[in-house]
Design a protein around this motif. Structure first.
Motif, short mmCIF file in Angstrom:
data_model
loop_
_atom_site.label_atom_id
_atom_site.label_comp_id
_atom_site.label_asym_id
_atom_site.label_seq_id
_atom_site.Cartn_x
_atom_site.Cartn_y
_atom_site.Cartn_z
N GLY A 169 0.81 -1.21 0.00
CA GLY A 169 0.00 0.00 0.00
C GLY A 169 0.84 1.26 0.00
O GLY A 169 0.36 2.33 -0.37
N THR A 186 -5.10 1.95 -4.84
CA THR A 186 -5.89 1.58 -3.67
C THR A 186 -6.58 0.24 -3.94
O THR A 186 -6.71 -0.19 -5.09
N ALA A 208 -7.20 -2.14 3.89
CA ALA A 208 -5.77 -1.80 3.89
C ALA A 208 -5.22 -1.96 5.31
O ALA A 208 -4.93 -0.97 6.00
N HIS A 226 -2.57 -3.64 0.79
CA HIS A 226 -3.84 -3.43 0.11
C HIS A 226 -4.41 -4.80 -0.26
O HIS A 226 -3.74 -5.57 -0.94
#
Length: 234
Positions: A169, A186, A208, A226
């Motif tokens: 992430g 994302t 996340a 993520h």
């Protein structure tokens, strides 16, 4: 990013021979293969050998079946899955990684449950359908058609099965000075890139989570994963 080649071994069915007598693979980009080979050859072991934590969390509640491990590296996930009864197809582009993974699987006593195959996912994708397709940190500093590969991963999921995508992430704390401007998609963006039919797929997880990890220099920091977990309707 962790990923076919005729030597008498069924794992190596697509090899040709170069003028120098070294194996050359029609379905492997030489630049890609060289990058990952050099990465692995810098150390006797590159990864920890432990299964990725999100995979452990997700799979712990699932019945064993067939699984495709994309970018298997040195085999930590594949070995963990096979030890829990999964029938694993594990692929990577780096032959060094595959050789280490195969040796580790034999030492762990689970070699019979894993088929290791060499694939450059930018050129070929393993055939078949699987109860679980796992793409753990399938990210590369090289040019890589990530969205296209992840869509291929979704097509490999059997009815009733799942696709699990886990990605970085953000850059780890110990690497930010080298990659100050890197931005990662994302979970929502990754899900959108998969372009899944909502009539055929159910989103089971989209988040996340953060976790503590230790970097190569012993520095402890917080990592962000993520996570996209989707299930194909039966």
């Amino acid at each position: 990013m962790h990923q076919d080649a005729t030597t008498g071994d069924p794992r190596h069915e697509d090899a040709t021979t170069s003028v120098a007598g070294e194996p050359r693979h029609r379905d492997v980009d030489e630049e890609t293969a060289q990058y990952w080979e050099e990465l692995y050859q810098k150390r006797d072991r590159y990864w920890s050998g432990r299964a990725n934590p999100v995979l452990v969390d997700v799979v712990g509640s699932l019945p064993a079946g067939t699984v495709l491990d994309l970018g298997c590296g040195e085999g930590g996930d594949a070995i963990w899955l096979a030890g829990r009864g999964w029938r694993v197809t594990a692929v990577d582009v780096a032959q060094t990684a595959l050789d280490r993974a195969s040796a580790a699987a034999a030492t762990a006593g689970v070699a019979a449950g894993i088929e290791f195959r060499r694939h450059d996912l930018t050129r070929t994708f393993p055939p078949g359908e699987f109860d679980l397709v796992s793409a753990q940190f399938l990210q590369s500093p090289l040019e890589f058609p990530r969205a296209e590969v992840l869509r291929s991963a979704a097509r490999a999921v059997a009815p009733g099965g799942r696709l699990l995508v886990v990605e970085h992430g953000e850059v780890p704390p110990w690497g930010r000075h080298a990659h100050p401007d890197v931005r990662f998609p994302t979970p929502q963006e990754t899900l959108a890139e998969l372009d899944l039919d909502p009539e055929r797929w159910v989103t089971e997880r989209l988040d996340a989570p953060r976790r503590q990890a230790t970097g190569p220099d012993g520095h402890v920091g917080t990592l962000v994963d993520h996570v996209v977990l989707v299930r194909r309707r039966p």
